[in-house]
Design a protein around this motif. Sequence first.
Motif, mmCIF file in Angstrom:
data_model
loop_
_atom_site.group_PDB
_atom_site.id
_atom_site.type_symbol
_atom_site.label_atom_id
_atom_site.label_comp_id
_atom_site.label_asym_id
_atom_site.label_seq_id
_atom_site.Cartn_x
_atom_site.Cartn_y
_atom_site.Cartn_z
ATOM 1 N N SER A 109 0.834 -1.211 0.000
ATOM 2 C CA SER A 109 0.000 0.000 0.000
ATOM 3 C C SER A 109 0.865 1.257 0.000
ATOM 4 N N THR A 149 -8.434 -2.996 -7.903
ATOM 5 C CA THR A 149 -8.990 -4.160 -7.189
ATOM 6 C C THR A 149 -9.043 -3.921 -5.676
ATOM 7 N N GLY A 150 -8.156 -3.065 -5.170
ATOM 8 C CA GLY A 150 -8.187 -2.754 -3.738
ATOM 9 C C GLY A 150 -9.515 -2.124 -3.339
ATOM 10 N N ALA A 151 -10.100 -1.343 -4.265
ATOM 11 C CA ALA A 151 -11.368 -0.674 -3.977
ATOM 12 C C ALA A 151 -12.467 -1.707 -3.701
ATOM 13 N N TYR A 211 -12.062 -4.704 -2.265
ATOM 14 C CA TYR A 211 -11.888 -5.187 -0.890
ATOM 15 C C TYR A 211 -12.268 -4.098 0.114
ATOM 16 N N ARG A 212 -11.996 -2.845 -0.262
ATOM 17 C CA ARG A 212 -12.345 -1.735 0.619
ATOM 18 C C ARG A 212 -13.863 -1.655 0.834
ATOM 19 N N ARG A 217 -11.988 5.333 1.128
ATOM 20 C CA ARG A 217 -10.594 5.809 1.281
ATOM 21 C C ARG A 217 -10.277 6.206 2.715
ATOM 22 N N SER A 231 -9.026 1.006 5.716
ATOM 23 C CA SER A 231 -7.845 0.313 5.187
ATOM 24 C C SER A 231 -7.551 -0.990 5.927
ATOM 25 N N ALA A 258 -10.223 -3.603 5.349
ATOM 26 C CA ALA A 258 -10.131 -4.163 3.988
ATOM 27 C C ALA A 258 -9.043 -5.231 3.958
ATOM 28 N N ARG A 307 -11.644 -13.778 -1.140
ATOM 29 C CA ARG A 307 -10.621 -13.764 -2.209
ATOM 30 C C ARG A 307 -11.155 -14.440 -3.465
ATOM 31 N N ARG A 356 -2.623 -6.772 -5.106
ATOM 32 C CA ARG A 356 -1.565 -7.481 -4.378
ATOM 33 C C ARG A 356 -1.223 -8.815 -5.035
ATOM 34 N N ASP A 357 -2.235 -9.380 -5.731
ATOM 35 C CA ASP A 357 -2.106 -10.763 -6.211
ATOM 36 C C ASP A 357 -2.466 -10.892 -7.683
ATOM 37 N N ILE A 358 -2.406 -9.790 -8.418
ATOM 38 C CA ILE A 358 -2.878 -9.854 -9.812
ATOM 39 C C ILE A 358 -1.949 -10.733 -10.653
ATOM 40 N N ASP A 398 -0.864 -8.363 4.634
ATOM 41 C CA ASP A 398 -1.089 -8.679 3.223
ATOM 42 C C ASP A 398 -0.090 -9.697 2.685
ATOM 43 N N ARG A 453 -0.799 -13.651 4.645
ATOM 44 C CA ARG A 453 -2.049 -14.431 4.650
ATOM 45 C C ARG A 453 -1.825 -15.714 3.849
HETATM 46 O O1 DC Z 1 -4.710 -1.189 -2.596
HETATM 47 P P1 DC Z 1 -5.538 -0.839 -1.357
HETATM 48 O O2 DC Z 1 -4.705 -0.271 -0.243
HETATM 49 O O3 DC Z 1 -6.705 0.011 -1.681
HETATM 50 O O4 DC Z 1 -6.119 -2.257 -0.849
HETATM 51 C C1 DC Z 1 -6.831 -2.387 0.357
HETATM 52 C C2 DC Z 1 -6.618 -3.790 0.919
HETATM 53 O O5 DC Z 1 -7.213 -4.751 0.054
HETATM 54 C C3 DC Z 1 -5.153 -4.229 1.056
HETATM 55 O O6 DC Z 1 -4.626 -3.971 2.335
HETATM 56 C C4 DC Z 1 -5.173 -5.689 0.762
HETATM 57 C C5 DC Z 1 -6.414 -5.923 -0.027
HETATM 58 N N1 DC Z 1 -6.151 -6.240 -1.439
HETATM 59 C C6 DC Z 1 -5.904 -7.552 -1.737
HETATM 60 O O7 DC Z 1 -5.822 -8.384 -0.841
HETATM 61 N N2 DC Z 1 -5.757 -7.927 -3.034
HETATM 62 C C7 DC Z 1 -5.819 -7.037 -4.022
HETATM 63 N N3 DC Z 1 -5.695 -7.456 -5.290
HETATM 64 C C8 DC Z 1 -6.037 -5.668 -3.721
HETATM 65 C C9 DC Z 1 -6.179 -5.295 -2.410
#
Ligand code: DC
Length: 222
Positions: free
Chosen positions: A10, A32-34, A36-37, A88, A93, A96, A106, A127-129, A181, A184
């Motif tokens: 992050s 993609t973070g949005a 999970y947020r 945001r 955070s 999420a 997931r 994080r995992d794309i 992150d 896990r």
């Molecule tokens: O990118 P971000 O800070 O907005 O993401 C928020 C949370 O979502 C981050 O702490 C971990 C999770 N996340 C995830 O596990 N996998 C992703 N592809 C994107 C975000």
Amino acid sequence: MITIAIDGPSGAGKSTIAKLLAKKLDIMYLDTGAMYRCLGLKALKSGLDVKDEATVKNMLDRTMVDVRYIDGVQKVFLDDIDVTAEIREHAVSKMASDISAVPCVRKKMADSQREIAKKRDCVLDGRDIGSYVLPDAKFKFFLTASAEVRACRRVKELAQKGQDLPYEQVLSDIIARDYNDSHRQIAPLVQVADAVLIDSSDLSVDEVINKFLVVIGDKKRV
Ligand code: DC
């Protein structure tokens, strides 16, 4: 189909870069973070125990997370309500990050990201794309920066939105979130072998973008 995966911790500047890159290449950007947020926000509002997977699953089955484009701007909807700004907030955070570790979360998020990415060219940040969602992505980047630089950026960003938080708190939250992150069980944050590493600590946005474009240009010619 062109898919660009940008992973990293992050505050490394992923969303700024992904947005600009998508604009330059005229392709879609998916934050993609949005997603999970949104789930973190819902859990926070309802006081949900994110360690209880059955409860999380129940919430997930009754939740709609939707990314829409309105006049070219990405808006995020949770159960049909625009939560683009709310997700945001600093408190969201951590939630999420916590909820993103739950296996059913997931799976559902990754499935819907794959669905979106298979229909159009796009840049996805997360994080995992590159490791889990789209392991066959044509371009993979791991964008990082020191925790201190990331905390400084975050303090400024939050201040601009009227949230004044002390640097020390933001730094320790960032370090805790990095740990969460990357430790896990399912799809942790990791730099895969075929991702190009870019450290943005001492680079301007333009310098980072140029590095991305050089890699993309070089690889396109191969
Ligand atoms: O990118 P971000 O800070 O907005 O993401 C928020 C949370 O979502 C981050 O702490 C971990 C999770 N996340 C995830 O596990 N996998 C992703 N592809 C994107 C975000």
